[in-house]
Design a protein around this motif. Structure first.
Motif, PDB file in Angstrom:
ATOM      1  N   TYR A  32       0.840  -1.204   0.000  1.00 14.13           N
ATOM      2  CA  TYR A  32       0.000   0.000   0.000  1.00 14.13           C
ATOM      3  C   TYR A  32       0.873   1.251   0.000  1.00 14.13           C
ATOM      4  O   TYR A  32       0.612   2.217  -0.718  1.00 14.13           O
ATOM      5  CB  TYR A  32      -0.915  -0.019   1.223  1.00 14.13           C
ATOM      6  N   VAL A  33       1.945   1.240   0.798  1.00 15.30           N
ATOM      7  CA  VAL A  33       2.851   2.393   0.847  1.00 15.30           C
ATOM      8  C   VAL A  33       3.551   2.586  -0.487  1.00 15.30           C
ATOM      9  O   VAL A  33       3.638   3.700  -1.021  1.00 15.30           O
ATOM     10  CB  VAL A  33       3.877   2.209   1.978  1.00 15.30           C
ATOM     11  N   LEU A  34       4.047   1.491  -1.050  1.00 11.82           N
ATOM     12  CA  LEU A  34       4.773   1.594  -2.316  1.00 11.82           C
ATOM     13  C   LEU A  34       3.868   2.062  -3.441  1.00 11.82           C
ATOM     14  O   LEU A  34       4.267   2.874  -4.282  1.00 11.82           O
ATOM     15  CB  LEU A  34       5.388   0.240  -2.659  1.00 11.82           C
ATOM     16  N   ASP A  35       2.605   1.565  -3.465  1.00 11.91           N
ATOM     17  CA  ASP A  35       1.666   2.008  -4.498  1.00 11.91           C
ATOM     18  C   ASP A  35       1.255   3.456  -4.282  1.00 11.91           C
ATOM     19  O   ASP A  35       1.067   4.207  -5.239  1.00 11.91           O
ATOM     20  CB  ASP A  35       0.421   1.113  -4.497  1.00 11.91           C
ATOM     21  N   SER A  36       1.141   3.869  -3.014  1.00 10.98           N
ATOM     22  CA  SER A  36       0.713   5.236  -2.724  1.00 10.98           C
ATOM     23  C   SER A  36       1.770   6.257  -3.101  1.00 10.98           C
ATOM     24  O   SER A  36       1.466   7.419  -3.354  1.00 10.98           O
ATOM     25  CB  SER A  36       0.377   5.381  -1.236  1.00 10.98           C
ATOM     26  N   LEU A  72      12.773   3.090  -2.917  1.00  6.88           N
ATOM     27  CA  LEU A  72      12.026   4.227  -2.374  1.00  6.88           C
ATOM     28  C   LEU A  72      12.874   4.998  -1.363  1.00  6.88           C
ATOM     29  O   LEU A  72      12.857   6.234  -1.331  1.00  6.88           O
ATOM     30  CB  LEU A  72      10.737   3.734  -1.719  1.00  6.88           C
ATOM     31  N   LYS A  73      13.638   4.274  -0.558  1.00  2.00           N
ATOM     32  CA  LYS A  73      14.499   4.937   0.422  1.00  2.00           C
ATOM     33  C   LYS A  73      15.551   5.798  -0.273  1.00  2.00           C
ATOM     34  O   LYS A  73      15.801   6.947   0.123  1.00  2.00           O
ATOM     35  CB  LYS A  73      15.189   3.890   1.306  1.00  2.00           C
ATOM     36  N   ARG A  74      16.180   5.232  -1.321  1.00  2.00           N
ATOM     37  CA  ARG A  74      17.235   5.970  -2.014  1.00  2.00           C
ATOM     38  C   ARG A  74      16.688   7.202  -2.721  1.00  2.00           C
ATOM     39  O   ARG A  74      17.306   8.272  -2.735  1.00  2.00           O
ATOM     40  CB  ARG A  74      17.939   5.056  -3.023  1.00  2.00           C
ATOM     41  N   GLN A  75      15.508   7.065  -3.321  1.00  2.00           N
ATOM     42  CA  GLN A  75      14.948   8.156  -4.115  1.00  2.00           C
ATOM     43  C   GLN A  75      14.357   9.270  -3.267  1.00  2.00           C
ATOM     44  O   GLN A  75      14.426  10.444  -3.644  1.00  2.00           O
ATOM     45  CB  GLN A  75      13.879   7.610  -5.063  1.00  2.00           C
TER      46      GLN A  75
END
Length: 752
Positions: A32-36, A72-75
């Motif tokens: 859900y977090v990654l899609d959001s 996501l962390k890196r970006q």
């Protein structure tokens, strides 16, 4: 700041009420977090926190999810934090998070405390100490400043209860170790903990030191050094929740209509100018006239008058010399028309019943009978030993009884003025060919000889005990005729609710399956008409459950079956017994869905605070559904109040004997009042849920209120071992109808 006291626990639970996700698998929540991050609910500016008790699979997610998370962390610079509740270590959580924080690491000592079978939600414990052990959560990047912060609630659905009921022994000597900050050597994950490697170094929450923290039975804390703090202390949030719930339930109670509406409507029906109840004295006097001079014939007198008013026929089964013919003769006096009486034998000819053939008509080749003075022209008839009718007269007799017409020669059908036939027999038919004749007699009664007590009264009464003179009889004939006409005309306006039809259907099933009696469709239709007559003669606009007590005189095949039918009716004529169970079943599903949606919207039910339109529409739909349940319960409550009022008036019922009506009242009235209390409580619960979903409730309280309302709605009744071993018959005697249903449910799950 999250402190290890009551306020800290409250803040954590309040914080978790805005979470999403849950279960033993964190994959769904992280997806859900990654899609959001690439949708309208962008979380790239927020860190992620996983709240868990540590029961995670290892590895916790797949390699693909871990790779996406690392990207996501890196970006975006997002960090993943873990809050480990009640445990010191979790290798799976360490591998997933940049930093892990411990909270309530000594919670294991509380896990074996019994909080109660039905308490499904986590309870908030009251920690009252002056020293604060501050969690470094506020020092982590952006946690206290970013408005878009989201939390993933893992493993447990944390809901806020009021206070946990724990004893002093259960909670005594719970100490919270000192806070230290170190780096996990295995995974490199930073860990914030409230412990120290030196087990001898501990802090007590009391500033005085050396006073271990203990807890009272209501969840409040006290120290040995300060007994003045024994009183229960509640946080401001707890008090707000309690006050809101009290206000909601108070408003719900006030919204329930009073009993006045149902009582007034019933009275208005009866008091109408054209109400037949204003003429009920005619029927009461008629019953009194027929009963006069007879002993223990109250029920029979009522039935013959009811049969005459309904234009039906009545059958009396009993030995000779029990006043069967006297009852019919008195009815004929009231009606004022010709009275016909015959004793059937197997050799009875049609001429004895329908009249001789006309000799003059035979000269003209016509087959016509002289019917004057015979059954086709009678107003009231009494036929003794009715089931000895032979085939020569049976078909013609059936036509007269059912259609009230007589075929007098080819093509000549004569209307019969027959109002009622009283049939009598010492025994019931034993052949199927007479079943059709038996079916024509709608009302039935067994006539027994007078009792020993009644015999004394019978022998001692004067031979001239009739208090009614001829003028009374003459006047009554015209009044009765007008009343019968009015009743017939009013039947089109008398309604029969579906619940009454269902009761009759279920009764037919019982009679067919349990008693082996076939009930014809014609009989059921006539029975429904007679119930309408009963309602009309009492001035009511619809058939009520009390009228259905008359079915015990209609549906039996042999006299012994009447008592079984009566018992079944007494067990089933409370209005809508299944409605409350249906409403509770619907409410449980709706309320659970509502509580879940409110957590998603963070308490917002209007959309003014950023909740998704789809969720707001779902909440509105749920409120509409609850309102429909409220309407259903309100209608059921109205019917119960009306039913209770009619039970109070049952001794005044025209067609039920006094003994019968008093017994029915004594049995049914307590059950109905108990059922009304259950309906009231169900209605209050439903209304409370509806109010809790309205904008009247503050958003930050809504989730806690819904959870508490839902938890209270799931209370179960506890039965002892001896009660669960009762037989069904014993349980019926011991419990009311509501408790009996709960007993049956508990009995199914009980294993000896």
């Amino acid at each position: 700041v999250i402190s290890c006291n009551a306020e800290g626990v409250r803040k954590l639970l309040d914080f978790l009420s805005y979470s999403f996700g849950g279960g033993t698998d964190v994959t769904g929540a992280l997806k859900y977090v990654l899609d959001s991050s690439s949708s309208e609910n962008d979380v790239s500016s927020s860190d992620i926190i996983l709240v868990t008790d540590g029961e995670l699979p290892n590895p916790p997610v797949s390699n693909a999810i871990m790779a996406k998370l690392d990207t996501l962390k890196r970006q975006t610079g997002v960090e993943v934090h873990g809050l480990l509740v009640g445990r010191k270590e979790s290798a799976a959580l360490d591998s997933l998070c940049d930093q892990v924080h411990d909270f309530l690491v000594h919670y294991e000592s509380l896990q074996n405390v019994s909080i109660g079978k039905k308490h499904h939600s986590t309870m908030a414990y009251s920690f009252h100490g002056k020293s604060k052990l501050t969690s470094p959560l506020t020092s982590v990047r952006g946690w206290s400043s970013r408005p878009n912060f989201r939390a993933l609630a893992h493993r447990r659905r944390f809901t806020f209860g009021l206070t946990s009921v724990l004893s002093d022994e259960d909670m005594n000597h719970i100490k919270i170790e000192t806070q230290s900050y170190k780096k996990d050597r295995r995974s490199g994950t930073k860990r914030n903990r409230f412990d120290d490697d030196d087990e001898g170094s501990v802090y007590d929450l009391d500033e005085g030191g050396g006073s271990p923290l203990s807890f009272t039975a209501d969840g409040s804390s006290k120290t040995k050094s300060n007994t003045e703090t024994d009183k229960t202390e509640k946080s401001e949030y707890v008090l707000r929740v309690e006050d809101s719930i009290n206000d909601i339930r108070g408003t719900a109670k006030e919204s329930i209509n009073s009993d006045i509406g149902a009582v007034e409507e019933l009275q208005n029906e009866i008091d109408l100018v054209n109400s037949l109840w204003s003429k009920s004295y005619i029927l009461s006097d008629s019953i009194a006239f027929i009963e006069s001079g007879l002993i223990e014939r109250e029920v029979e007198a009522r039935l013959v008058v009811l049969a005459m008013v309904s234009q039906e026929h009545v059958l009396f089964v009993g030995p000779p010399g029990t006043s069967k013919s006297v009852l019919s003769a008195k009815l004929a006096q009231l009606c004022g028309g010709p009275f016909f009486q015959r004793l059937f034998t197997r050799f009875t000819t049609p001429e004895e019943l329908f009249g001789p053939l006309s000799l003059r008509a035979l000269e003209n080749d016509e087959y016509v009978r002289c019917i004057d003075g015979f059954l086709p022209t009678a107003s009231v008839a009494f036929i003794d030993e009715i089931f000895k009718a032979n085939s020569a007269i049976l078909n013609t007799l059936l036509t007269i009884l059912n259609e009230r017409t007589f075929d007098n020669g080819a093509g000549k059908r004569v209307a019969c003025p027959l109002k009622c036939v009283v049939g009598a027999s010492n025994e019931l038919p034993d052949t199927e060919e007479l079943d059709a004749l038996l079916d024509r007699f709608l009302l039935r009664a067994q006539v027994n000889p007078v009792s020993d007590a009644g015999l004394i009264q019978l022998l001692s009464q004067s031979s001239n005990s009739n208090i009614f003179d001829d003028s009374f009889v003459n006047n009554m004939a015209s009044d009765l005729e007008a009343l019968v006409t009015d009743v017939s005309c009013s039947l089109g306006t008398i309604t029969m609710d579906e619940s009454i039809c269902i009761l009759i259907r279920d009764l037919r099933t019982f009679v067919r399956d349990e008693l082996g009696v076939y009930i014809s469709d014609r009989r059921l239709v006539k029975a429904s008409r007679l119930l309408r007559v009963s309602a009309a003669t009492h001035g009511r606009s619809r058939v009520d459950y009390v009228d259905c007590l008359l079915l015990q005189h209609i549906l039996w095949q042999v006299p012994e079956q009447r008592l079984a039918i009566r018992e079944w009716l007494l067990d089933h004529i409370n209005p809508g017994e299944s409605i409350v169970e249906q409403s509770k079943f619907l409410m449980r599903g709706i309320a659970s869905e509502a509580a879940s949606l409110v957590k998603t919207t963070m308490g917002d039910v209007t959309g003014e605070f950023g909740a998704r339109e789809k969720d707001i529409e779902s909440i509105k739909s749920i409120r509409s559904g609850i309102k429909e349940i409220e309407k259903m319960l309100q209608r059921h409550r109205y019917d119960l109040v009306r039913h209770i009022q009619l039970l109070e008036q049952l001794p005044e019922h025209l067609w039920l004997g006094l003994d019968e009506s008093h017994a029915a009242k004594q049995h049914l009235l307590p059950l109905s009042k108990s059922a009304l209390e259950v309906v009231n409580e169900a209605l209050i619960d439903a209304t409370s849920f509806e109010i809790a979903l309205s904008p009247k409730v503050e958003n930050d309280l809504r989730s806690s209120i819904l959870d508490i309302l839902l938890e209270n709605d799931n209370d179960a009744m506890v039965f002892t071992y001896e009660e669960l071993n009762l037989s069904l018959k014993e349980a019926k005697k011991k419990f009311d109808s509501v408790t009996l249903r709960k007993w049956k449910a508990a009995k199914k799950d009980f294993v000896v």
